[in-house]
Design an enzyme around this catalytic site. Structure first.
Site, short mmCIF file in Angstrom:
data_model
loop_
_atom_site.label_atom_id
_atom_site.label_comp_id
_atom_site.label_asym_id
_atom_site.label_seq_id
_atom_site.Cartn_x
_atom_site.Cartn_y
_atom_site.Cartn_z
N ASP A 126 23.00 30.86 5.58
CA ASP A 126 23.37 31.23 4.21
C ASP A 126 22.11 31.12 3.36
OD1 ASP A 126 24.40 31.48 1.65
OD2 ASP A 126 25.34 29.50 1.65
N HIS B 48 26.39 24.87 3.61
CA HIS B 48 26.06 23.79 2.67
C HIS B 48 26.25 22.41 3.28
CE1 HIS B 48 26.77 26.53 -1.11
NE2 HIS B 48 26.05 27.11 -0.17
N ASP C 178 16.57 31.39 -1.13
CA ASP C 178 16.70 29.93 -1.06
C ASP C 178 17.85 29.50 -0.17
OD1 ASP C 178 18.39 31.08 -3.10
OD2 ASP C 178 18.87 29.06 -3.78
N ASP D 159 25.89 38.50 1.80
CA ASP D 159 25.98 37.05 1.58
C ASP D 159 27.40 36.52 1.69
OD1 ASP D 159 25.13 34.49 1.00
OD2 ASP D 159 25.15 34.78 -1.16
N HIS E 299 19.60 36.35 -0.94
CA HIS E 299 18.80 35.35 -1.66
C HIS E 299 17.92 34.56 -0.69
CE1 HIS E 299 21.44 31.86 -0.65
NE2 HIS E 299 22.45 32.69 -0.83
N GLU F 204 19.61 31.11 -5.88
CA GLU F 204 21.04 31.45 -5.92
C GLU F 204 21.91 30.21 -5.85
OE1 GLU F 204 25.01 32.53 -4.16
OE2 GLU F 204 23.46 31.18 -3.41
N GLU F 205 21.46 29.21 -5.10
CA GLU F 205 22.31 28.07 -4.80
C GLU F 205 22.43 27.06 -5.93
OE1 GLU F 205 24.15 28.18 -2.40
OE2 GLU F 205 23.24 29.11 -0.64
#
Length: 485
Positions: free
Chosen positions: A116, A456, A79, A170, A77, A146-147
């Protein structure tokens, strides 16, 4: 700073990662990175498509001698999660990530790194531009958002892909091969409240909870990490007889364990010393409980200007007791797979301001019925307190298939390369495989990736050695996929 990162091996991986990290690419703000990836494919003279929701698909023919093998989809992904330390001056919408090297780790300067899933994206880019790597026909699928909802994967329609095998790049432990994941649902609660003037002869107190470890609200949910929203509420609960709440601002994104929370309260001058004595005692207890997993936790109380407006005592009591009753953390462990979290909830965001309370949660589970069981428990708790609740953004998990043909390719390849067995696991995070499988049900899927820690959060870091291992593993997998069309 990126110059040193570009010099790392394998250069083709880290150079593409540096190029990608120069492009702002927050979730739901992917316009620049979509164009960046489309331009990348077109410069290579490869068939490049942007689908109606913004996913980018780039197709590359097989190398000589591998034309008869099944087409492989490489998927990551575009983003990234945008998080920064409160004292970091950085604009995610206009600036590229500032990377630094610390021993075996690549990190960012006070922000999330974007490994990530940027390392997965960069690996695919390196393969697409290579003239020497051996591979079957490839379809590179770069999804968006995705997030914060997986809307890219949800919006991908049938017919865009022909591949029968999908490699999702991922996951975040290089000795793991993932064959399943959790689904999720957003739980949002809102409740208006009446504000009144601060009591006379009061002082303002600013309460701050900072320095928590934070992390991924799925992959790290079992570690006992402090949740800033729960900690702040515990402070308010224990001192509620002395305070009137004016504002609360805690947490940030649904998929990040909250690291910080800030509250502004009014305290009558007469009770200030008693309040400080009580809240200091509670803070000391919390810090003692969290000292192993959150050694940098700071809880401060600073006298400030008296807020003009505060909650009524009834509204304040309802808020504090509701937050205390809400489940946060692991709800159920999987009975089917050892050490796998089945169901959990993250109280991600608490906002009290301008006569509106807003609380955001992310509930995850690898079992659909259990996901809705916990979501309905939260909904019931909120509704008993008069909140209006919405359940939205539900996405399915990915059911493990231990008989997957591509799983055998990966486990055999891993054992031969590294002389040990890989750990075959399912994860408590939202991979896109389950969603992609709804429109491509016959596709054989697997997920793996390099070691990334602190995803994150501003502590996110990617292992250099592990990235080299991941790259070697990926190239050997592509050589060893020998399934015929």
């Amino acid at each position: 700073m990126s110059k040193e990162v570009r010099a790392l091996e394998p250069k083709e991986l880290w150079n593409n990662f540096a190029n990608l990290n120069a492009v702002p690419r927050g979730s739901k703000k992917e316009e620049k990175v979509i164009q960046f990836m489309a331009d990348f494919g077109k410069k290579l003279n490869l068939k490049t498509t942007i689908d109606p929701v913004g996913n980018v698909i780039i197709k590359k023919p097989a190398t000589k001698g591998m034309e008869s093998r099944k087409t492989v989809v490489l998927q990551s992904h575009l983003d990234m999660v945008h998080q920064k330390n409160s004292n970091t001056n950085f604009d995610f919408d206009t600036e590229g990530i500032k990377m630094i090297i610390d021993g075996d780790w690549v990190k960012a300067d006070g922000t999330t790194l974007g490994a990530d899933n940027g390392l997965g994206v960069a690996a695919i880019m390196a393969i697409l531009e290579s003239t020497t790597i051996q591979h079957p026909a490839l379809e590179a699928l770069f999804t968006i958002d995705e997030e914060t909802g997986m809307t890219g994967a949800m919006g991908l329609q049938a017919g865009y892909l022909e591949g029968e095998i999908l490699l999702n790049l991922d996951t975040e432990e290089d000795d793991e091969i993932d064959i399943g994941c959790a689904g999720g649902i957003d739980v949002t609660a809102q409740n208006p409240y009446n504000a009144v003037n601060s009591p006379s002869n009061s002082v303002g107190i600013s309460i701050s909870v900072t320095g928590l470890t934070g992390g991924h609200s799925g992959m790290d949910i079992h570690k006992g990490l402090g949740n800033a929203n729960k900690i702040m509420n515990r402070l308010l609960f224990g001192s509620q007889e002395y305070i009137r709440v004016s504002e609360i601002d805690g947490g940030s994104l649904r998929n990040a364990i909250p690291r910080e929370s800030f509250a502004l309260v009014s305290v009558k001058e007469l009770y200030k010393d008693q309040f400080l004595k009580v809240i200091t005692k509670i803070a000391k207890e919390i810090k003692a409980e969290q000292k192993i997993v959150d050694p940098n936790l700071e809880i401060t109380f600073i006298e400030t200007a008296v807020p003009k407006k505060v909650m009524t005592s009834i509204s304040q009591n309802t808020l504090i007791k509701t937050l205390y009753a809400l489940h946060n953390g692991v709800y159920r462990m999987s009975p089917d797979m050892k050490d796998l979290v089945e169901t959990s909830n993250n109280i991600a965001r608490v906002i009290v301001k301008e006569e509106l309370i807003k609380i955001l949660c992310l509930t995850r589970s690898s079992v659909e019925s259990s996901k809705f069981d916990l979501a309905n428990m939260l909904k019931s708790t909120f509704e008993l307190s008069g909140f209006k609740v919405t359940l939205a953004g539900s996405y399915p998990g990915w059911k493990p298939n231990v008989d997957s043909p591509i799983l055998k390719v990966l486990t055999d390849t891993y054992q031969k390369l590294f002389n040990e067995n890989a750990n075959v696991v399912a994860c408590h995070a939202g991979l896109e495989c389950g969603i992609l499988g709804t429109n491509y049900p016959e596709m054989d899927m697997i997920s793996f990736g390099p070691t990334i820690q602190g995803a994150h959060s501003p502590d996110e870091r990617a292992s250099i050695k592990s990235s080299q291992k991941f790259w070697k593993f990926l190239l050997n997998i592509l050589e060893n996929i020998q399934f015929k069309k």
